[in-house]
Design a protein around this motif. Structure first.
Motif, mmCIF file in Angstrom:
data_model
loop_
_atom_site.group_PDB
_atom_site.id
_atom_site.type_symbol
_atom_site.label_atom_id
_atom_site.label_comp_id
_atom_site.label_asym_id
_atom_site.label_seq_id
_atom_site.Cartn_x
_atom_site.Cartn_y
_atom_site.Cartn_z
ATOM 1 N N PRO A 121 -8.083 10.047 -4.478
ATOM 2 C CA PRO A 121 -7.200 9.981 -5.640
ATOM 3 C C PRO A 121 -6.506 8.624 -5.738
ATOM 4 C CG PRO A 121 -6.137 11.204 -3.877
ATOM 5 C CD PRO A 121 -7.527 10.886 -3.406
ATOM 6 N N LYS A 122 -6.642 7.990 -6.910
ATOM 7 C CA LYS A 122 -6.052 6.671 -7.131
ATOM 8 C C LYS A 122 -4.552 6.801 -7.327
ATOM 9 C CE LYS A 122 -5.174 5.209 -10.793
ATOM 10 N NZ LYS A 122 -3.810 5.126 -11.456
ATOM 11 N N ARG A 123 -3.877 5.662 -7.329
ATOM 12 C CA ARG A 123 -2.427 5.658 -7.497
ATOM 13 C C ARG A 123 -2.010 4.378 -8.210
ATOM 14 N NH1 ARG A 123 0.788 6.036 -2.527
ATOM 15 N NH2 ARG A 123 -0.330 7.989 -2.333
ATOM 16 N N CYS A 124 -0.764 4.348 -8.644
ATOM 17 C CA CYS A 124 -0.225 3.148 -9.274
ATOM 18 C C CYS A 124 -0.527 1.938 -8.409
ATOM 19 C CB CYS A 124 1.281 3.303 -9.470
ATOM 20 S SG CYS A 124 2.137 1.763 -9.899
ATOM 21 N N GLY A 125 -0.934 0.854 -9.046
ATOM 22 C CA GLY A 125 -1.319 -0.340 -8.310
ATOM 23 C C GLY A 125 -0.210 -1.007 -7.540
ATOM 24 N N GLY A 129 -0.669 1.890 0.231
ATOM 25 C CA GLY A 129 -1.639 2.875 0.690
ATOM 26 C C GLY A 129 -2.898 2.976 -0.145
ATOM 27 N N LYS A 130 -3.163 1.970 -0.977
ATOM 28 C CA LYS A 130 -4.369 2.012 -1.816
ATOM 29 C C LYS A 130 -5.609 1.726 -0.976
ATOM 30 C CE LYS A 130 -2.749 -1.189 -4.348
ATOM 31 N NZ LYS A 130 -2.700 -2.279 -5.335
ATOM 32 N N ARG A 131 -6.715 2.326 -1.402
ATOM 33 C CA ARG A 131 -8.022 2.038 -0.822
ATOM 34 C C ARG A 131 -8.999 1.776 -1.964
ATOM 35 N NH1 ARG A 131 -10.328 6.489 1.814
ATOM 36 N NH2 ARG A 131 -9.061 7.864 0.492
ATOM 37 N N VAL A 132 -10.011 0.990 -1.702
ATOM 38 C CA VAL A 132 -10.970 0.638 -2.746
ATOM 39 C C VAL A 132 -12.379 1.073 -2.353
ATOM 40 C CG1 VAL A 132 -9.663 -1.263 -3.752
ATOM 41 C CG2 VAL A 132 -11.119 -1.706 -1.777
ATOM 42 N N VAL A 133 -13.168 1.385 -3.365
ATOM 43 C CA VAL A 133 -14.554 1.764 -3.142
ATOM 44 C C VAL A 133 -15.357 0.516 -2.787
ATOM 45 C CG1 VAL A 133 -14.364 3.673 -4.775
ATOM 46 C CG2 VAL A 133 -15.207 1.447 -5.568
ATOM 47 N N PRO A 134 -16.553 0.671 -2.220
ATOM 48 C CA PRO A 134 -17.406 -0.507 -2.005
ATOM 49 C C PRO A 134 -17.645 -1.238 -3.320
ATOM 50 C CG PRO A 134 -18.281 1.392 -0.833
ATOM 51 C CD PRO A 134 -17.165 1.910 -1.701
#
Length: 298
Positions: A121-125, A129-134
């Motif tokens: 689940p994405k979150r405000c930029g 704690g953000k993670r990114v897809v390849p």
């Protein structure tokens, strides 16, 4: 100056050519969209942060999906003739969902949108704690988005990367380059932490449509003027929280006054006449007068 339908640019690319830097305040409801247009802006945005908060009372942590967001976008767009940029989050799923999202927003008349490369689940930029897809997975989403457009000139596609926090500035820049090659019309590297990073991002993509945001409440990204940001290479500037945060504070103060039994100061509120002008009462009164049926036949 307020725009009218005859003055509006034919598409987002034309808008950038004529108006850059384009300032994009966020409309979280239809009334705000009207006020943005009345204030003389040439375009606006509908951001996920403000829409989730104002429409649902929720934080921007992926609790709402396409159907809920699109319903809000449709209502807001109905109140303004200005071109609009829409936050399409991560496209709401895989490449199928991205294709569907693009087609639906294009059919609604959205002029530009951006999708991001966060892991769901994405979150405000601007939250940690953000993670990114390849990068490869995001490239496929961009390819799918570009292919889904019925007319490339009718919908401007921006690729956002949130890789700066988890992977660093160099990887974020590399991702942006790859996303442009995959078919994005513009790029958006989220949440720079300093003016130096803004300068680095801007200089790496001079001549490419670039977007950044000025996010109140964020202690990291420095606030620069539109002229300063344009000088660094940015042609689109988002203001995702400016109006929302001020409105929330105004409502809190008004409620405090009500509880204390105080009347609102006239200088702190519009009058009835001013409000009715904003929502266009005269327009509807003219229609009623022109086409009203005889008494007893309605």
């Amino acid at each position: 100056m307020s725009w009218n339908s005859s003055q509006l640019p034919a598409n987002w690319k034309t808008l950038l050519e004529k108006q850059a830097p384009v300032q994009l305040p966020a409309a979280h409801d239809a009334l705000t969209a009207k006020l943005i247009e009345h204030a003389g802006f040439s375009a606006y945005q509908i951001g996920g942060f403000a829409l989730a908060g104002a429409r649902h009372g929720l934080p921007d942590i992926d609790l709402t999906r396409f159907a809920e967001q699109a319903a809000g976008v449709r209502d807001i767009m109905g109140a303004s003739t200005l071109p609009v940029l829409v936050d399409a989050d991560d496209g709401y799923g895989d490449v199928k969902n991205v294709s569907y999202t693009v087609r639906q927003y294009e059919s609604m008349g959205v002029a530009a949108l951006f999708i991001e490369d966060q892991v769901a689940p994405k979150r405000c930029g601007h939250l940690s704690g953000k993670r990114v897809v390849p990068a490869e997975a995001m490239e496929k989403k961009i390819e799918a988005a570009a292919a889904a457009r019925q007319n490339p000139d009718s919908l401007f596609l921006i690729a956002r990367t949130d890789a700066l926090e988890p992977e660093g500035i160099d990887n974020a820049l590399r991702r942006a380059e790859r996303y442009l090659k995959a078919g994005a019309d513009g790029i958006y590297i989220e949440a720079p932490k300093s003016e130096k990073q803004l300068e680095q991002i801007g200089s790496n993509f001079k001549g490419t449509p670039q977007m950044t945001n000025m996010f109140e409440g964020d202690d990291e990204t420095p606030w620069l003027t539109p002229k300063e940001l344009n000088g660094l290479g940015f042609s689109m500037i988002l203001y995702p929280t400016t109006l929302l945060f001020q409105i929330v504070r105004t409502l809190q103060l008004a409620l405090d006054h009500l509880r204390a039994g105080k009347q609102t100061s006239k200088r702190d509120a519009v009058s009835l006449k001013q409000y009715l002008e904003i929502v266009g009462l005269d327009h509807w009164a003219q229609i009623e007068k022109r086409f009203k049926a005889p008494e007893g036949q309605t």
